[in-house]
Design a protein around this motif. Sequence first.
Motif, PDB file in Angstrom:
ATOM      1  N   CYS A  28       0.834  -1.167  -0.005  1.00  0.00           N
ATOM      2  CA  CYS A  28       0.232   0.036  -0.149  1.00  0.00           C
ATOM      3  C   CYS A  28       0.650   1.273  -0.029  1.00  0.00           C
ATOM      4  N   GLN A  29       0.123   2.390  -0.457  1.00  0.00           N
ATOM      5  CA  GLN A  29       0.736   3.728  -0.249  1.00  0.00           C
ATOM      6  C   GLN A  29      -0.129   4.650  -0.052  1.00  0.00           C
ATOM      7  N   VAL A  30       0.083   5.618   0.695  1.00  0.00           N
ATOM      8  CA  VAL A  30      -1.054   6.509   1.351  1.00  0.00           C
ATOM      9  C   VAL A  30      -1.033   7.617  -0.071  1.00  0.00           C
ATOM     10  N   THR A  31      -2.163   7.973  -0.458  1.00  0.00           N
ATOM     11  CA  THR A  31      -2.314   8.962  -1.630  1.00  0.00           C
ATOM     12  C   THR A  31      -3.112  10.220  -1.111  1.00  0.00           C
ATOM     13  N   TYR A  87      -5.456   5.436   0.093  1.00  0.00           N
ATOM     14  CA  TYR A  87      -4.209   4.551   0.103  1.00  0.00           C
ATOM     15  C   TYR A  87      -4.604   3.441  -1.117  1.00  0.00           C
TER      16      TYR A  87
END
Length: 136
Positions: A62-65, A75
């Motif tokens: 995951c990556q926070v957006t 994310y």
Amino acid sequence: MSEPATETLSVIVEREIAYAPEKIWRALTQPHLIAEWLMNNDFQPVMDHRFNLRGDWGAVDCQVTAVEPNKTLAYTWAAMGLESVVTWTLTPTSTGTHLRMEQSGFRPDQQQAYQGAKFGWRKFFAGIERVVGGLS
């Protein structure tokens, strides 16, 4: 006629929860609380932060957006060929918070993941309510 490859599906779950957005935000952003309702993780509510969610079956990258405290959290959610985005929206109501989760990006050929997410998020929401209810 086949559908265009750009056509994707979303899972949306919405609940009224009788607690303030600040409390629900804690359950969505504090790693030890996330672990109680979702999975073990190394989450931080920081833009572009990369993290993993780890379950018995494997891991989600995951990556926070998006981070807007007590309002919005988004994310990416990548696992087993699924490239999706999870977006949480918290809206204060007279009785607490309207919590909305949308996981978007399921391709039409990912029915198993889509159905699994529909089932899983309902279960996770029950977990969030339990965790938030235990916060002082």
